[in-house]
Enzyme design. Sequence first.
Site: not given
Ligand SMILES: C[S@@+](CC[C@H](N)C(=O)[O-])C[C@H]1O[C@@H](n2cnc3c(N)ncnc32)[C@H](O)[C@@H]1O
Length: 569
Positions: A285, A304, A330, A348, A279-281, A401
């Site tokens: 990190k 992401e 996903d 994350d 979950c990189a966006g 977080c």
């Molecule tokens: C807590 S944030 C991650 C922050 C990131 N690790 C950083 O340090 O910048 C959670 C992320 O998970 C993404 N997300 C939500 N559902 C998801 C899914 N099913 N698969 C992958 N990513 C997902 C969200 O869009 C969001 O960008």
Amino acid sequence: MNYVKKRRDFDPARHAAYTALMQVATDDAYANLVLPAILRERGLRPLDAAFATELTYGTLRMQGKYDSIIARSATRPLDQLDPAVAVLLRLGAHQLLTLRIAPYAAVGETVALARQVASDGPAKMINAVLRRLSERSPEEWDELLEATEGADERRAAVHSHPEWVVRALTQALKVAGRGDEIDALLEANNLPPQVCLVARPGMVEPVDLARTAARVLRTRATAGVISPYAVNIAGGDPARLHEVRGAEAAVQDEGSQMVAAVLASAPLDGPDERWLDLCAGPGGKTALLAGLAGARGVELLANEVTAHRADLVRQSVRTSTEWVEVRTGDGRELGEEKEGYFDRTLVDVPCSGLGSLRRRPEARWRRQPRDIADLAPLQRELLAAAIKATRPGGIVGYATCSPHVAETHVVVQEAIAKGLVKPLDAVEVARMVASWREDFAFGRVSDSLAGTGKAGRANEEVDCCFTPVNEAGAAAETGRQGDVVQLDGEETGLANGSAPAEEAGPDTDGHADEVGRAAASVQPAQEKAAGAEAEEPQFTAEFGQGPFLQLWPHVNGTDAMFLALLEVQ
Ligand SMILES: C[S@@+](CC[C@H](N)C(=O)[O-])C[C@H]1O[C@@H](n2cnc3c(N)ncnc32)[C@H](O)[C@@H]1O
């Protein structure tokens, strides 16, 4: 006394804060996105920008407390008032109760603004309410709120948090063995966070970044408290640093840095060649992991689900494209698609963000208990996919977080109970990682508070949970730009940490005016304005009991982060 002035120019800082607060109140906007845009658009000078930032963030954080005080001073319930009137009253309350700006200035300026943005009728009403409010001192109002019945209710009123959040944080602290620290945590949630840079490993050394930051931003730059990659800066716009523009460095909370660093540093048997960030966006990190992966010949897949956020991940790793791939999709599909492929995986998960309340001042009023329940299935499914995508013996780092027990311990304990994973001691690894940090400090000691613009700390870290991303990335330049000269590290090799309080002078560069900009541009503003010496909170590398790593604003000076290191069975 009637504070209404017939002809009065309104103050640009207050007007900017009002505009931002209105957008938050009526358009569901996010303060950390709208305020920088307003400041840029209007070209506010740094001191005004700092004051506008303090007004906006401070008013939002303390909104609950101000509302209960306004309710006792007004004849009509707050929810029956026009949103503009409610915003103006809160803005006035913040000036009177927290910034302790003299009533003639706080009320007069707010009323002048009301005349500009509303009309004479509301202005008179605002004048009357604020005048009544100013008849009691901030201490007298505090005493009144302290008398609220019920421990949670009292804390909610005094520390300006919704009751359900007070209860959730109390429970989280209890589970972490910190049951008696709730007041300290709630207080810390009301302070602006330290602006922290990450020196991305393999790209720039923290000490070099600090030296440049001190010179270019004319501020004080010091080593982090726990992360070996952290540089804390006391003021200035990080976007002016070429390292930030070149993605070698970024604004990133030390807690986020530790999550990535601890996962990457946990001892691992067998191959260590393929990492996954599920979950990189927006990629904070990922970029740190990318730096570590590059040095170790590891390939990293960053996934992401949101296309826009995946683009931000691409931006953040644009210097590491040889070994980092960014996938839009996903993450739940990757368990099947890449079963057992990865050696280390960071998951994350999207969470309530209750650990980042300092950074997102409106979040505490928007989040609802049902958000926690709504997120639970996704958090479980993402953890399950992370486990499946990781080889037996590999390590999954489950991070949030939020310290909420339902988003942290409950999710992880379920996976442990199913026998899918075994917990590793993340605290022990965190201690090792923290031991790698080196002390350094650049810039003048006397600027440690005066030049901080802490009141205007930019809160510019790209949000990782619910809020949209701040694409601008440029912090409002805050506070005084003191006469810091670049000095060599040897000459200025000050001990890490804050300057002694007695060396921290008030922000008096000749621009401070009668309406309290000086009071607003140092923190804690209350203490300064009251004439007391401001004391910098002292944070430590204390991590509590393992196996899970929990970081806290009042202990570590970071967002409240949770990390479980899980060995796949
Ligand atoms: C807590 S944030 C991650 C922050 C990131 N690790 C950083 O340090 O910048 C959670 C992320 O998970 C993404 N997300 C939500 N559902 C998801 C899914 N099913 N698969 C992958 N990513 C997902 C969200 O869009 C969001 O960008």
